[in-house]
Enzyme design. Structure first.
Site, PDB file in Angstrom:
ATOM      1  N   ASP A 191       0.819  -1.195   0.038  1.00 60.40           N
ATOM      2  CA  ASP A 191      -0.069  -0.074   0.185  1.00 60.40           C
ATOM      3  C   ASP A 191       0.841   1.357  -0.133  1.00 60.40           C
ATOM      4  OD1 ASP A 191      -2.375   1.407   0.110  1.00 60.40           O
ATOM      5  OD2 ASP A 191      -2.128   1.687   2.282  1.00 60.40           O
TER       6      ASP A 191
ATOM      7  N   ASP B  13      -0.463   5.323   0.714  1.00 61.11           N
ATOM      8  CA  ASP B  13      -0.506   6.342   1.720  1.00 61.11           C
ATOM      9  C   ASP B  13      -1.008   5.831   2.966  1.00 61.11           C
ATOM     10  OD1 ASP B  13      -1.353   8.696   2.619  1.00 61.11           O
ATOM     11  OD2 ASP B  13      -3.362   8.811   1.817  1.00 61.11           O
TER      12      ASP B  13
ATOM     13  N   ASP C 147      -1.770  -0.492   5.879  1.00 63.07           N
ATOM     14  CA  ASP C 147      -1.989   0.041   7.384  1.00 63.07           C
ATOM     15  C   ASP C 147      -3.578   0.257   7.492  1.00 63.07           C
ATOM     16  OD1 ASP C 147      -2.693   2.092   5.145  1.00 63.07           O
ATOM     17  OD2 ASP C 147      -2.474   3.506   6.858  1.00 63.07           O
TER      18      ASP C 147
END
Length: 340
Positions: free
Chosen positions: A18, A20, A221
């Site tokens: 991922d 961001d 996240d």
């Protein structure tokens, strides 16, 4: 090298990562992320997978290089590319497709051999067999209405993702899920979704890596997208603290959103993997009210494992685990978790 000292990434031949909250936050690097990635990509290919369909992969790649990511075996894949790949397997080359969203949507369709059309390019004689709907700052009422008209007429409807909101410098703004919701008020049809947490983006990223499922790990996240999506795609995962999901979120995660491993950052790929323990060894325990208490001072990695092990064991046995945000925030501070 013993299993106890083997870097986690050494067990895999590809990484789906991922962006961001893991690599950067807005225009700034997550501390230590680029240094860790430069070590990882020197030996294992990485596909950076994002639900953001508005930006073309080249723009994202430019951002990563500007942050210091060195040229190596890495690539960027988006939910718009996954949407285009889905349609390319069902439509003839060159088929016109309505592209709604940022420039990344049209570019993904072109790359897949299809013909993207904007709403102003439609005519009564144009046979549009499908529509890809993604987020974009300039998406208009006219475009949303046209998506509805086409879907009502039988066109294939593909949504790049169903994220309800997107983060901006001024706060949360409506995401593609909100725009898809507006169209759904006009039709009982349900779009095919290619972004996280559905498996399509992970499958597309893995095709770029050329790796089998058991040789691929996902890093993210967000429990509800990255980790749940990894599970839906049959992939191992590593959850990174300090991003969108908190330590409390991880502790209270339902079984289908629990990661294989967890870490304090991307450096976790370069260290032995942290995962659920067989037992907590008296490091932590529950108070009579169900609050988690630390009994022994140990290194942060060991404490994190003990905390998550006790939390998951408690929930799996149907016992009470106190949801006191102050307690969990204090634990994050004790572990040294850095938040923006």
């Amino acid at each position: 090298m013993s299993a106890a000292s083997t870097p986690l990434v050494a067990n895999y031949r590809g990484v789906i990562c991922d962006l961001d909250g893991v690599v950067y936050r807005g225009s700034k690097e997550v501390p230590g992320a680029i240094a860790a990635l430069n070590t990882v990509v020197a030996g294992v290919p990485v596909a950076f997978a994002t639900n953001n369909a508005s930006r073309p992969p080249a723009a994202v790649g430019h951002h990563l290089r500007r942050l210091g990511l060195e040229p190596a075996a890495w690539s960027v894949v988006t939910s718009a590319q996954a949407a285009a790949a889905y349609l390319a397997g069902r439509l003839s080359p060159g088929t016109p497709v309505l592209a709604v969203g940022g420039p990344g949507v049209a570019e993904g369709l072109t790359e897949a051999g299809l013909t993207p059309l904007g709403v102003t390019e439609l005519s009564g004689t144009t046979a549009v067999e499908a529509v890809v709907q993604g987020a974009g700052q300039e998406v208009s009422w006219r475009e949303l209405a046209e998506v509805g008209y086409l879907v009502q007429a039988g066109a294939i409807w593909v949504a790049t993702n169903l994220d309800a909101t997107i983060p901006t410098s001024r706060g949360q703004a409506p995401g593609n899920g909100a725009l898809v919701g507006a169209v759904r008020t006009t039709t009982p049809a349900v779009p095919h979704v290619t972004g996280k947490p559905d498996a399509a983006l992970f499958d597309f990223a893995r095709s770029r890596l050329g790796t089998e499922r058991d040789a691929t790990i996902v890093v993210g996240d967000r429990l509800e997208t990255d980790i749940a999506g990894a599970r839906s795609a049959g992939l191992d995962s590593m959850f990174v603290l300090g991003g969108s999901s908190t330590l409390q979120d991880l502790a209270f995660a339902e079984k289908n959103s629990r990661p294989t491993y967890f870490a304090f950052g991307l450096c976790g790929l370069l260290q032995p993997g942290l995962r659920r323990l067989e037992q907590t060894d008296g490091i932590v325990d529950l108070t009579p009210t169900g609050a988690l208490a630390v009994l022994e001072a140990v290194e942060p990695q060991r404490l994190l494992q003990a905390v998550i092990t006790l939390a998951w064991d408690t929930l799996d046995r149907g016992r009470t685990l106190l949801e006191d945000q102050a307690v969990w925030t204090d634990l994050e501070h004790r572990l040294g978790v850095i938040r923006p």
